[in-house]
Design a protein around this motif. Sequence first.
Motif, PDB file in Angstrom:
ATOM      1  N   ILE A 184      32.410  22.253 -88.377  1.00  0.00           N
ATOM      2  CA  ILE A 184      32.034  23.804 -87.918  1.00  0.00           C
ATOM      3  C   ILE A 184      33.281  24.510 -87.349  1.00  0.00           C
ATOM      4  O   ILE A 184      33.556  25.492 -87.560  1.00  0.00           O
ATOM      5  N   ALA A 185      34.169  23.531 -86.670  1.00  0.00           N
ATOM      6  CA  ALA A 185      35.418  23.969 -86.025  1.00  0.00           C
ATOM      7  C   ALA A 185      36.269  24.539 -87.230  1.00  0.00           C
ATOM      8  O   ALA A 185      36.927  25.440 -87.081  1.00  0.00           O
ATOM      9  N   GLU A 188      34.969  27.884 -88.405  1.00  0.00           N
ATOM     10  CA  GLU A 188      35.333  29.117 -87.649  1.00  0.00           C
ATOM     11  C   GLU A 188      36.887  29.259 -87.520  1.00  0.00           C
ATOM     12  O   GLU A 188      37.148  30.665 -87.502  1.00  0.00           O
ATOM     13  N   ASN A 189      37.642  28.505 -87.465  1.00  0.00           N
ATOM     14  CA  ASN A 189      39.075  28.963 -87.253  1.00  0.00           C
ATOM     15  C   ASN A 189      39.893  27.516 -87.777  1.00  0.00           C
ATOM     16  O   ASN A 189      40.128  26.491 -86.943  1.00  0.00           O
ATOM     17  N   GLN A 191      42.995  27.139 -88.660  1.00  0.00           N
ATOM     18  CA  GLN A 191      44.252  26.814 -88.114  1.00  0.00           C
ATOM     19  C   GLN A 191      44.251  26.351 -86.624  1.00  0.00           C
ATOM     20  O   GLN A 191      44.830  25.304 -86.078  1.00  0.00           O
ATOM     21  N   LEU A 192      42.983  26.797 -85.841  1.00  0.00           N
ATOM     22  CA  LEU A 192      42.751  26.447 -84.308  1.00  0.00           C
ATOM     23  C   LEU A 192      42.421  24.992 -84.544  1.00  0.00           C
ATOM     24  O   LEU A 192      42.838  24.108 -83.640  1.00  0.00           O
ATOM     25  N   ALA A 193      41.300  24.542 -85.579  1.00  0.00           N
ATOM     26  CA  ALA A 193      41.032  23.105 -85.596  1.00  0.00           C
ATOM     27  C   ALA A 193      42.215  22.179 -85.781  1.00  0.00           C
ATOM     28  O   ALA A 193      42.141  21.197 -85.152  1.00  0.00           O
TER      29      ALA A 193
END
Lengths: 323, 238
Positions: A184-185, A188-189, A191-193
Amino acid sequence: MLRISLALAALLVIAVAPFVVTDPYFQQVMVIFGIYAIFAVALDILFGFLGVHSFGHAAFFGGGAYVCGILMETYGVSFGLALVAATLFSAVLGFLIAIPALRMRGIYFAITTLFCAEVVRLVVTNVPDVTRGVMGLTTPMPSFPGVPYGYETAVFYYITFAILVLACLLLERFRVSPLGRSFIAIRENEQLAASVGVPVFRIKFYAFGVSGGLAGLAGAIYAPFIGIISPDLLSPTYSAMGMLMVVVGGFGTIYGAIFGAFMFSVVTEFFRAAAELRMIIFSGILIVAIIFMPRGVLTPLVEYLRRPSGKDKAGLVTRDEAA
Amino acid sequence: MLEIDELAINYDQVEAVRKVSIAVGAGEMVALIGANGAGKTTVLHSVMGLLKPKAGTIRLKGENIVGAPSKRILDLGVALVPEGRQLFGHLSVLENLEVGYARKFGIRFDRAGFEGRVAKIDAYFPRIRERLKQTSGTLSGGEQQMVAIARALMSDPDILLLDEPSLGLSPIMMDTVLDLLVQLHGEGMAILLVEQNARAALRISERAYVLDSGVTTLNGRARALLRDPRVQQAYLGL
């Protein structure tokens, strides 16, 4: 508690449905529903959980169908072994397609998956010695020891829904696991993950294999059940159908994919009386559903049922309350 | 600990960073200040392995990490708190922390290790302690920033990269966040703090660099830079 009650009710409905719906035609429709549901759930792993929009999932579904069909028809392999082989084949195909596709971004990723599926379709079409090409491959009805003649559909029904229930249980368990949350991470994003250490490429790679394998398993049940398969099964139409099932029902939820499969297999039957207009009416319903319920037909209902009760809310402070 | 030397980064044909050299010693707090678009975030992203530099080196504990995957960089003890308090908004606070612990997971999640780590950082974040099960997207801005920092700390870093941690926060919340950074630094953590709020950054840092149009133009003791007329005119409005 509500979830457990709903799950038990669903299991009960699945168990008794063949005894209630005794018409052979509608029993076949229920099996097709189950097969489409497995296919849609497989696609939901990538589309809904990871946010990876594969436009070539027909390759796995059709690939599994052909492997099962060829093994049973040409080599006399048992249905059970053919299911396993088809699942493994589609999983490996998933890994192979993932290698080039995951190096692409956005529209290029979509084109790569579509292109890879087309390559598989062209191969199947152009090796008639093995696949019978555009003539289509007949697949024998498997023999189920101890099952009287005429009850094969019921056996297919229980095999299909046993696999569907098992897949859903495993996926639901996975969805709430730390690894599932990493999916899910990524959705959602990405690059952030990656910045917090989630191994994005590795997770997507494995997800492609698992999703492909499950789609291949759906195809492997489909082939002997329908009795004849053609390269159309690998066409973009089937990939689009899978995506629509996931989107219409509500992606990333599992139940949404199953509901989407229900719409495509059972609901379309209600419009059979409309003959040629059937798909036009159904398309209209889909367009309205996507415009007014973009997160899926079932999602608002499920969110309403899952809304926090007064007791649950007591321990939490929402932003509005905090302000 | 972290040495960035002659770094240059392009976005296609656009030169975002032209010549950046920064060093952060063990346990040191260093500020990187500059105007919008100066290239501050780009520098942090390249350290984290999210962008590949065109030229230059980034050495971490002596190892050149240019081209290394983010996981390797995390393993070497770096963690990033991204700009805009980016959380996984559909996940709860606790689930965000689990993702922050992600590099530790294999097939089996080390639940005991995770809970031990949460207990260890718990004291820093009294405001989020009772919100662990709350969906992170529903938290206030300050609480989201705290969760973003907590998530970065889950990987037990030696050096923390912070990208505009005070952005959009109320003055009280900003002070709370900066106090937390001072506390972490006081306990031996190295910090590279990217800030537009130059005054606040220079007050709490030991050394600082000024980034202008992709080039580090000034550097020195933070307090000295606070008094530098060029910094005062360009970034402090004096």
